[in-house]
Design a protein around this motif. Structure first.
Motif, short mmCIF file in Angstrom:
data_model
loop_
_atom_site.label_atom_id
_atom_site.label_comp_id
_atom_site.label_asym_id
_atom_site.label_seq_id
_atom_site.Cartn_x
_atom_site.Cartn_y
_atom_site.Cartn_z
N SER A 53 0.75 -1.12 0.26
CA SER A 53 -0.01 0.24 -0.02
C SER A 53 0.88 1.21 -0.01
O SER A 53 0.56 2.46 -0.22
CB SER A 53 -0.50 -0.12 1.21
OG SER A 53 -0.11 -0.20 2.21
N ASN A 54 2.32 0.77 0.28
CA ASN A 54 2.97 2.11 0.14
C ASN A 54 2.54 2.90 1.55
O ASN A 54 2.57 4.28 1.03
CB ASN A 54 3.18 2.82 -1.31
CG ASN A 54 4.57 4.07 -1.67
OD1 ASN A 54 4.97 4.36 -0.81
ND2 ASN A 54 4.35 5.51 -2.35
N GLY A 55 1.96 2.43 1.93
CA GLY A 55 1.32 4.14 3.81
C GLY A 55 0.33 3.78 3.25
O GLY A 55 -0.35 4.70 4.15
N SER A 57 -3.89 3.69 3.68
CA SER A 57 -4.81 3.47 4.31
C SER A 57 -5.52 2.45 3.52
O SER A 57 -5.69 2.39 1.98
CB SER A 57 -5.31 4.28 5.64
OG SER A 57 -6.39 4.88 4.53
#
Length: 130
Positions: A53-55, A57
Motif C-alpha cells: 500500500s506504500n503507507g 490506508s
C-alpha cells in the motif's frame, strides 16, 4: 436518495464510500445506483495488502480503486451516447422533428431514443398502427 445496501456482501462504510465518490465525481442521483451495480464486483474483489500500500490506508486505496472504475464507467456511458448519436445520423433521423433533452444520459431518455429509432425504420402505415 436511498442507495443499494449490499447487506452481507460489503461493509457499510464501503457502500457509503462508493455512493459518496460517485456523487463527488459528478454522477447524478439517478445514475448512482447503476454505477454502484457495475462497481460492486470490483470492490468485492479488492484485497487490501498493507505491504503493497506504500503507507496508504485501506480507505485511501479503496478510494483510488473506486475512482478509477467510476471514470471507466463514465467513459463507457459517453462512448455509448456517441454511438447512438452516430446511428441517428446514419439513419438520417430529422433533428428538427425528433427532439430530446440534452444531454441524453438518463435511462428514460435512452429508451425514448430507442423507440424513436425503431419508429424511423417503420413504414407510415406501421407507424400509424403503433
Amino acid at each position: 436518495m436511498r442507495h443499494n445496501r449490499y447487506d452481507g456482501l460489503l461493509d457499510r462504510w464501503k457502500v457509503r464510500l462508493m455512493a459518496k465518490r460517485a456523487s463527488h465525481l459528478g454522477f447524478r442521483p439517478h445514475e448512482i445506483d447503476d454505477a454502484m451495480q457495475e462497481l460492486v464486483l470490483d470492490v468485492m474483489a479488492f484485497r487490501y495488502d498493507p505491504a503493497k500500500s506504500n503507507g496508504a490506508s485501506e480507505a485511501t486505496a479503496l478510494t483510488a480503486v473506486i475512482d478509477n472504475r467510476l471514470r471507466t464507467i463514465r467513459r463507457g456511458w459517453r462512448r455509448y451516447q456517441k454511438h447512438v448519436e452516430a446511428l441517428r445520423a446514419k439513419l438520417g433521423v430529422d433533428e428538427a422533428r425528433n427532439r430530446w433533452p440534452e444531454p441524453v444520459e438518463n435511462e428514460t431518455a435512452l429508451l425514448v431514443l430507442d423507440v424513436r429509432e425503431a419508429l424511423a425504420l417503420l413504414s407510415a402505415r406501421e407507424r400509424r398502427l403503433c
